[in-house]
Design a protein around this motif. Structure first.
Motif, PDB file in Angstrom:
ATOM      1  N   ASP A   1      27.449  44.371  26.032  1.00  0.00           N
ATOM      2  CA  ASP A   1      26.785  43.083  26.224  1.00  0.00           C
ATOM      3  C   ASP A   1      27.767  42.014  26.651  1.00  0.00           C
ATOM      4  OD1 ASP A   1      24.725  41.219  26.238  1.00  0.00           O
ATOM      5  OD2 ASP A   1      25.131  40.642  24.178  1.00  0.00           O
ATOM      6  N   GLU A   2      28.962  42.085  26.132  1.00  0.00           N
ATOM      7  CA  GLU A   2      29.905  41.010  26.421  1.00  0.00           C
ATOM      8  C   GLU A   2      31.299  41.579  26.637  1.00  0.00           C
ATOM      9  OE1 GLU A   2      31.401  36.840  24.394  1.00  0.00           O
ATOM     10  OE2 GLU A   2      29.615  37.838  23.640  1.00  0.00           O
ATOM     11  N   ILE A   3      32.001  40.992  27.595  1.00  0.00           N
ATOM     12  CA  ILE A   3      33.394  41.343  27.839  1.00  0.00           C
ATOM     13  C   ILE A   3      34.236  40.308  27.105  1.00  0.00           C
ATOM     14  CG2 ILE A   3      35.204  41.515  29.580  1.00  0.00           C
ATOM     15  CD1 ILE A   3      33.046  42.168  31.622  1.00  0.00           C
ATOM     16  N   ASP A   4      35.229  40.761  26.388  1.00  0.00           N
ATOM     17  CA  ASP A   4      36.156  39.841  25.735  1.00  0.00           C
ATOM     18  C   ASP A   4      37.015  39.206  26.824  1.00  0.00           C
ATOM     19  OD1 ASP A   4      37.748  38.417  24.014  1.00  0.00           O
ATOM     20  OD2 ASP A   4      38.837  40.177  23.253  1.00  0.00           O
ATOM     21  N   ILE A   5      36.855  37.905  27.046  1.00  0.00           N
ATOM     22  CA  ILE A   5      37.556  37.260  28.161  1.00  0.00           C
ATOM     23  C   ILE A   5      39.063  37.208  27.944  1.00  0.00           C
ATOM     24  CG2 ILE A   5      35.572  35.929  28.922  1.00  0.00           C
ATOM     25  CD1 ILE A   5      36.823  33.473  27.624  1.00  0.00           C
ATOM     26  N   LYS A   6      39.492  37.430  26.716  1.00  0.00           N
ATOM     27  CA  LYS A   6      40.936  37.476  26.461  1.00  0.00           C
ATOM     28  C   LYS A   6      41.567  38.728  27.057  1.00  0.00           C
ATOM     29  CE  LYS A   6      40.461  34.819  22.252  1.00  0.00           C
ATOM     30  NZ  LYS A   6      40.435  34.856  20.787  1.00  0.00           N
ATOM     31  N   THR A   7      40.767  39.762  27.251  1.00  0.00           N
ATOM     32  CA  THR A   7      41.285  41.007  27.824  1.00  0.00           C
ATOM     33  C   THR A   7      41.199  41.037  29.345  1.00  0.00           C
ATOM     34  OG1 THR A   7      39.140  42.121  27.668  1.00  0.00           O
ATOM     35  CG2 THR A   7      40.625  42.284  25.756  1.00  0.00           C
ATOM     36  N   VAL A   8      40.542  40.052  29.936  1.00  0.00           N
ATOM     37  CA  VAL A   8      40.382  39.998  31.392  1.00  0.00           C
ATOM     38  C   VAL A   8      41.640  39.417  32.017  1.00  0.00           C
ATOM     39  CG1 VAL A   8      39.050  38.959  33.277  1.00  0.00           C
ATOM     40  CG2 VAL A   8      37.882  39.742  31.221  1.00  0.00           C
ATOM     41  N   ASP A   9      42.144  40.066  33.038  1.00  0.00           N
ATOM     42  CA  ASP A   9      43.272  39.539  33.801  1.00  0.00           C
ATOM     43  C   ASP A   9      42.701  38.446  34.711  1.00  0.00           C
ATOM     44  OD1 ASP A   9      45.509  38.951  35.258  1.00  0.00           O
ATOM     45  OD2 ASP A   9      45.739  40.972  36.122  1.00  0.00           O
ATOM     46  N   GLN A  10      42.753  37.214  34.220  1.00  0.00           N
ATOM     47  CA  GLN A  10      42.101  36.116  34.920  1.00  0.00           C
ATOM     48  C   GLN A  10      42.742  35.816  36.274  1.00  0.00           C
ATOM     49  OE1 GLN A  10      41.067  32.720  32.548  1.00  0.00           O
ATOM     50  NE2 GLN A  10      40.574  33.982  30.789  1.00  0.00           N
ATOM     51  N   GLU A  11      44.043  35.970  36.377  1.00  0.00           N
ATOM     52  CA  GLU A  11      44.695  35.742  37.679  1.00  0.00           C
ATOM     53  C   GLU A  11      44.189  36.734  38.717  1.00  0.00           C
ATOM     54  OE1 GLU A  11      46.699  33.283  38.798  1.00  0.00           O
ATOM     55  OE2 GLU A  11      46.236  32.356  36.878  1.00  0.00           O
ATOM     56  N   ALA A  12      44.057  37.994  38.324  1.00  0.00           N
ATOM     57  CA  ALA A  12      43.543  39.016  39.238  1.00  0.00           C
ATOM     58  C   ALA A  12      42.083  38.734  39.590  1.00  0.00           C
ATOM     59  CB  ALA A  12      43.685  40.403  38.622  1.00  0.00           C
ATOM     60  N   LEU A  13      41.316  38.271  38.612  1.00  0.00           N
ATOM     61  CA  LEU A  13      39.915  37.930  38.859  1.00  0.00           C
ATOM     62  C   LEU A  13      39.808  36.791  39.870  1.00  0.00           C
ATOM     63  CD1 LEU A  13      36.887  38.162  38.205  1.00  0.00           C
ATOM     64  CD2 LEU A  13      37.291  36.596  36.293  1.00  0.00           C
ATOM     65  N   TYR A  14      40.603  35.727  39.683  1.00  0.00           N
ATOM     66  CA  TYR A  14      40.566  34.611  40.622  1.00  0.00           C
ATOM     67  C   TYR A  14      41.033  35.040  42.013  1.00  0.00           C
ATOM     68  CZ  TYR A  14      39.540  31.403  36.814  1.00  0.00           C
ATOM     69  OH  TYR A  14      38.946  30.754  35.766  1.00  0.00           O
ATOM     70  N   LYS A  15      42.005  35.957  42.067  1.00  0.00           N
ATOM     71  CA  LYS A  15      42.444  36.470  43.377  1.00  0.00           C
ATOM     72  C   LYS A  15      41.318  37.232  44.061  1.00  0.00           C
ATOM     73  CE  LYS A  15      47.398  36.692  42.581  1.00  0.00           C
ATOM     74  NZ  LYS A  15      48.569  37.547  42.414  1.00  0.00           N
TER      75      LYS A  15
END
Length: 180
Positions: free
Chosen positions: A131-145
């Motif tokens: 249901d939910e992804i833990d946003i702390k585990t997301v590589d945010q820089e890669a996501l923004y790229k």
């Protein structure tokens, strides 16, 4: 006496008309060149005002025609990027809720939700059933790229479009708190 009343009325109506037109132009200018202004505004690290302003004002900014890109406006604004094998990457701006939201759907069936400063706030993974992804585990820089790889052309097409009348100070007054 009648002549003075008529002249005064005409002048008053003309002044009101000029005032209304000036205010409409200011609003139009701030929205049309919002990506340029956002690019030249100081902002807190982790916020992405250029992308936020591009998505907020998609109805009025320049939208380049690109292969496999489709725009849809019907209350919310959605950009589709189609791949040859039928997969789609979608970026949308949703105004119908209490607060402004941006949603990025990637080709792996994940949804990422961003707040009004274009900071990641929530994630959902349909492929795993979580249901939910833990946003702390997301590589945010890669996501923004990835987002800029797929939809950065909109920012690039508008970031160097300089307005005839530069209203950077007005833009900063209006949006500085949002991105700082």
């Amino acid at each position: 006496m009648k002549k003075r009343i008529i002249i005064g009325t005409v002048i008053s109506i003309s002044m009101c008309f000029i005032f209304i037109i000036a205010n409409l132009y200011i609003d139009y200018n701030l929205r049309k060149y919002s990506v340029y202004y956002a690019h030249n505004m100081e902002h807190k690290e982790g916020t992405h005002p250029e992308m936020a302003m591009a998505l907020d004002n998609m109805r009025i900014i320049y939208k380049p025609n690109k292969k496999n890109i489709r725009y849809r406006e019907d209350g919310t604004f959605i950009i589709y990027k189609n791949f040859t094998d039928g997969e789609q990457v979608i970026m949308s701006c949703n105004r119908g809720e209490k607060e402004l939201r941006y949603i990025y759907y990637d080709s792996l069936e994940r949804e990422y939700y961003f707040n009004e400063t274009f900071k990641l706030s929530y994630g959902h993974d349909s492929s795993t059933g979580e249901d939910e992804i833990d946003i702390k585990t997301v590589d945010q820089e890669a996501l923004y790229k990835d987002i800029y790889k797929d939809f950065g052309f909109i920012v690039e097409a508008n970031v160097n479009r300089k307005p005839r009348i530069n209203l950077q100070k007005e833009f900063n007054k209006k949006y500085y708190k949002r991105f700082n």
